[in-house]
Design an enzyme around this catalytic site. Structure first.
Site, mmCIF file in Angstrom:
data_model
loop_
_atom_site.group_PDB
_atom_site.id
_atom_site.type_symbol
_atom_site.label_atom_id
_atom_site.label_comp_id
_atom_site.label_asym_id
_atom_site.label_seq_id
_atom_site.Cartn_x
_atom_site.Cartn_y
_atom_site.Cartn_z
ATOM 1 N N HIS A 147 52.723 -10.822 48.319
ATOM 2 C CA HIS A 147 52.994 -10.926 49.768
ATOM 3 C C HIS A 147 54.442 -10.548 50.067
ATOM 4 C CE1 HIS A 147 49.075 -12.783 50.329
ATOM 5 N NE2 HIS A 147 49.370 -13.685 49.424
ATOM 6 N N LEU A 180 44.686 -9.729 59.439
ATOM 7 C CA LEU A 180 45.273 -9.172 58.234
ATOM 8 C C LEU A 180 45.414 -7.667 58.359
ATOM 9 C CD1 LEU A 180 46.083 -9.425 55.170
ATOM 10 C CD2 LEU A 180 43.678 -8.936 54.669
ATOM 11 N N GLU A 207 46.747 -9.062 46.259
ATOM 12 C CA GLU A 207 46.293 -8.908 47.643
ATOM 13 C C GLU A 207 46.153 -7.466 48.088
ATOM 14 O OE1 GLU A 207 50.807 -9.209 48.037
ATOM 15 O OE2 GLU A 207 49.258 -10.162 46.811
ATOM 16 N N VAL A 243 46.636 -18.968 59.102
ATOM 17 C CA VAL A 243 46.237 -18.582 57.748
ATOM 18 C C VAL A 243 46.957 -17.309 57.319
ATOM 19 C CG1 VAL A 243 44.259 -18.139 56.228
ATOM 20 C CG2 VAL A 243 43.995 -19.675 58.179
ATOM 21 N N LYS A 275 50.659 -17.706 42.491
ATOM 22 C CA LYS A 275 51.560 -17.496 43.619
ATOM 23 C C LYS A 275 52.719 -16.583 43.233
ATOM 24 C CE LYS A 275 51.390 -18.511 47.161
ATOM 25 N NZ LYS A 275 50.745 -17.652 48.194
ATOM 26 N N TYR A 288 49.638 -12.889 43.147
ATOM 27 C CA TYR A 288 49.867 -12.651 44.570
ATOM 28 C C TYR A 288 51.367 -12.466 44.791
ATOM 29 C CZ TYR A 288 45.111 -14.170 45.745
ATOM 30 O OH TYR A 288 43.747 -14.282 45.852
ATOM 31 N N ASP A 308 51.195 -16.218 54.930
ATOM 32 C CA ASP A 308 51.676 -15.535 53.726
ATOM 33 C C ASP A 308 52.219 -14.151 54.044
ATOM 34 O OD1 ASP A 308 51.467 -17.232 51.502
ATOM 35 O OD2 ASP A 308 49.305 -16.975 51.415
ATOM 36 N N ARG A 311 47.044 -24.571 41.196
ATOM 37 C CA ARG A 311 46.206 -23.550 40.580
ATOM 38 C C ARG A 311 46.875 -23.026 39.310
ATOM 39 N NH1 ARG A 311 45.491 -19.809 45.832
ATOM 40 N NH2 ARG A 311 47.604 -20.611 46.124
#
Length: 372
Positions: free
Chosen positions: A96, A240, A118, A267, A75, A94, A270, A15
């Site tokens: 995390h 989440l 996020e 999923v 990322k 992002y 992260d 990406r």
């Protein structure tokens, strides 16, 4: 403002922070954009596409980090990238941070202003910059799980939807949010036997209204998680807690008692993962086995479909990127409490409470950071 877009360097991450269309919008607002050469190759966009949109092309990431006022990525910055951050530089990507003390330490040390996709919110309390990738990851989780169920991959040797006369696989989805709803969509489309566990009655009603009798919903308790996980052929972990470490819903003991060859797809990896046996994997080595259960825990799942993912992400992030560039970070965050919720690290201080609590660090409210 000079906006910099480096090439992503995480394992099999294709990406890119800005598409050519997004670059054109940023330039139209009077700003400059510098893109690292071949940063868009993974989404089939060439350096010439970026030049045509108004960007200049840099030969190296070092040049971008050295010159840009704001770095826009996808990322979390890798160790070599974190060393290049400058005091007062804006990082928009992002992050995390809750399960990642090393990254947090480096970002604090850098003195940069770090805004995490996020944790940006909207008026409804949702996470609009996380949602596009949650949609992608939720749908991909079923593709990945179906592949891992194949015998050659270590799975039970089951076709997700079965065939006439042979029962379909039992798919259990932990969490009925964006990830869970999209996983259910794909699993139901594949004719699997699908159950979603969630604690919110409103979420379960919404899922039932959307999918009807094709989906079973169950109120999530410790006992229910244990019961349905032990019956499952494929378990999707999609829980989440915004900005915080994911709760460990599935214990090591449950994994040990699952059916041989069953599969778990985490999923939530992260944010540390929701299975006690989870550890982050990569697209080049995506799975491992614990107690005969195949674990798929790739930490950047949407990176495997970068064109879809990048365009979906830019649809959501571009208005915030423009606000930061147009107003400057301080005015933009002061004017928009939803963007301000994305501020995780400010000039050596942790400004997101869940991150501070997860890592045992001191916390400064983002409002106080902006005011200074």
């Amino acid at each position: 403002m000079l906006v910099g877009v480096p090439k992503e360097i995480k394992n099999h991450e294709y990406r890119v922070g800005l598409t050519p269309d997004s670059v054109r919008e940023v330039v139209r607002h009077g700003h400059k954009v510098m893109v690292e050469t071949r940063a868009g190759a993974g989404i089939m966009c060439s350096d010439e596409d970026y030049r045509a949109a108004g960007a200049t092309i840099a030969d190296t990431a070092e040049e971008i980090f050295a010159k840009a006022d704001m770095i826009v990525k996808v990322k979390e910055p890798q160790a070599v990238e974190r060393k290049r951050l400058r005091e007062g530089q804006i990082l928009f990507t992002y992050l995390h941070l809750a399960p990642d003390p090393e990254q947090t330490k480096d970002l604090v040390k850098s003195g940069a202003i770090c805004i995490a996709y996020e944790t940006v919110t909207d008026a409804g309390g949702r996470l609009p910059l996380l949602a596009p990738m949650s949609e992608v990851a939720g749908r991909m989780s079923i593709q990945a799980g179906a592949h891992c169920l194949e015998k050659a991959q270590g799975g039970r040797g089951m076709l997700l939807g079965g065939v006439p006369g042979v029962a379909p696989a039992k798919v259990v989805i932990l969490g009925g949010g964006v990830v869970g709803a999209n996983a259910a969509y794909m699993a139901i489309g594949a004719a699997a036997d699908v159950t979603v566990l969630d604690r919110s009655t409103d979420v379960m009603r919404s899922l039932t209204a959307r999918f009807g009798a094709a989906l079973k919903t169950v109120h999530s308790t410790v006992s229910a998680v244990e019961e349905y996980v032990l019956q499952a052929d494929l378990v999707i972990g999609g829980v989440l807690v915004p900005g915080a470490a994911a709760p460990k819903l599935v214990t090591r003991d449950m994994i040990k008692r699952m059916k041989s060859g069953s599969v778990v797809v985490d999923v939530a990896i992260d944010q540390g993962g929701c299975f006690e046996t989870s550890k982050a994997t990569t697209h080049s080595d995506p799975t491992y086995v614990v107690d005969d259960v195949v674990h798929y825990c790739v930490a950047n799942m949407p990176g495997a479909v970068p064109r879809t993912s990048t365009f979906a992400l830019n649809n959501a992030t571009l208005p915030f990127t423009l606000a930061l560039a147009d107003k400057g970070w301080k005015a933009a965050l002061a004017a928009d409490p939803h963007l301000r919720a994305g501020l995780n690290v400010y000039k050596g201080k942790i400004t997101y409470k869940a991150v501070a609590e997860a890592l045992g660090l001191s916390y400064v409210a983002p409002e106080a950071a902006v005011a200074t």
